[in-house]
Design an enzyme around this catalytic site. Structure first.
Site, PDB file in Angstrom:
ATOM      1  N   SER A 183       0.808  -1.227   0.000  1.00 21.85           N
ATOM      2  CA  SER A 183       0.000   0.000   0.000  1.00 21.85           C
ATOM      3  C   SER A 183       0.837   1.271   0.000  1.00 21.85           C
ATOM      4  O   SER A 183       0.345   2.346  -0.367  1.00 21.85           O
ATOM      5  CB  SER A 183      -0.952   0.014   1.200  1.00 21.85           C
ATOM      6  OG  SER A 183      -0.232  -0.150   2.409  1.00 21.85           O
ATOM      7  N   ASP A 192      -0.552   7.734   9.317  1.00 19.14           N
ATOM      8  CA  ASP A 192      -1.403   6.975  10.226  1.00 19.14           C
ATOM      9  C   ASP A 192      -0.622   5.992  11.095  1.00 19.14           C
ATOM     10  O   ASP A 192      -1.176   5.050  11.637  1.00 19.14           O
ATOM     11  CB  ASP A 192      -2.465   6.206   9.433  1.00 19.14           C
ATOM     12  CG  ASP A 192      -1.845   5.282   8.377  1.00 19.14           C
ATOM     13  OD1 ASP A 192      -0.601   5.153   8.356  1.00 19.14           O
ATOM     14  OD2 ASP A 192      -2.598   4.711   7.576  1.00 19.14           O
ATOM     15  N   HIS A 231       1.846   4.344   7.094  1.00 10.95           N
ATOM     16  CA  HIS A 231       1.967   4.806   5.716  1.00 10.95           C
ATOM     17  C   HIS A 231       2.671   6.162   5.656  1.00 10.95           C
ATOM     18  O   HIS A 231       2.490   7.007   6.525  1.00 10.95           O
ATOM     19  CB  HIS A 231       0.585   4.918   5.059  1.00 10.95           C
ATOM     20  CG  HIS A 231      -0.106   3.606   4.919  1.00 10.95           C
ATOM     21  ND1 HIS A 231      -1.148   3.231   5.733  1.00 10.95           N
ATOM     22  CD2 HIS A 231       0.115   2.576   4.065  1.00 10.95           C
ATOM     23  CE1 HIS A 231      -1.558   2.011   5.391  1.00 10.95           C
ATOM     24  NE2 HIS A 231      -0.811   1.598   4.382  1.00 10.95           N
TER      25      HIS A 231
END
Length: 241
Positions: A19, A191, A194
């Site tokens: 991600s 967060d 990330h």
């Protein structure tokens, strides 16, 4: 106009990972967009990020994602995995944990697969994963996913990337080291795990000198408009040096 013009094929820079790359063109990070902007008219930046994937899954999808044909004209591939592999080992369906020894072997296998399918090791950039703010990440997971997805020992996974890059002869970008040296690195994360805008800036700072060396043979495609005589326009064929 006579004859058939040869189609211009832009070289590619591929971002392969989890991600961290899937989100890399979004507002929260933008690292992919920053690199693509720097490479305007020189190289296509191809995003192959898969949210939640670890090196087991990355290795599993290799034959479907990368073939000899689509690895042609690849100027470089940036690989960053490990944020999910470092999950704590738990017995439930979504546990992403990959033991450190297996993680190292998976990275080696990924490099071996790519080189066997025509991508020189000198065009592969292995990047160490960023540090993790466990407290913030656990709160985010509990709120959004209903439970914590805890990580541990990300520093060991980061060091393993360095060891694999050194042993395999690939290029290496030490994002973990750069972020954790003399910085308030927690503010670089959006967060807890990330890369936020600050982390994206560090990523580009680490990777851009390496990418620029790889892309040196690839100039801007076609002349700048101010260099064209619009009264009698003529464009030379594009051939990289």
């Amino acid at each position: 106009m006579s004859g058939k013009a040869e189609t211009t094929v832009w070289p590619k820079l591929i971002l392969f990972g989890d991600s961290q790359f899937q989100r890399s063109f979004a507002d929260g990070s933008g690292l992919g967009a920053i690199i693509a902007d720097k490479l305007q008219r020189r190289c296509d930046v191809v995003n192959r990020g898969f949210s939640g994937y670890n090196t087991n899954l990355a290795k599993l999808i290799l034959p479907q994602v990368f073939t000899k044909e689509n690895l042609e004209n690849v100027a470089g591939m940036v690989i960053m995995l490990g944020s999910n592999d470092a999950a704590l080992k738990e017995d439930f369906k979504l546990n992403q944990h990959v033991p450190l020894v297996e993680y190292r072997k998976n990275l080696e296998d990924i490099v071996s697969y790519l080189t066997a399918h025509g991508l020189p090791k000198e065009r592969i950039i292995l990047v160490s994963p960023p540090p993790i703010d466990h407290d913030t990440w656990n709160v985010v997971c509990a709120t959004e996913l209903g439970r914590a997805f805890e990580r541990a020992n990300i520093d060991q996974y980061a060091h393993a990337v360095y060891e694999v890059a050194k042993a395999q002869g690939t290029l290496f970008g030490d994002l973990y080291e750069r972020m954790t040296t003399g910085r308030d690195w927690k503010s670089d994360l959006s967060d807890g795990i990330h890369l936020g805008r600050g982390g994206a800036a560090v990523f580009v700072d680490v990777l851009w000198p390496i990418i620029e060396r790889l892309l040196k043979p690839y100039p801007q495609v076609y002349p700048t408009w101010t260099d064209i005589d619009f009264r009698n326009p003529s464009l030379p064929p594009y051939v990289h040096q």
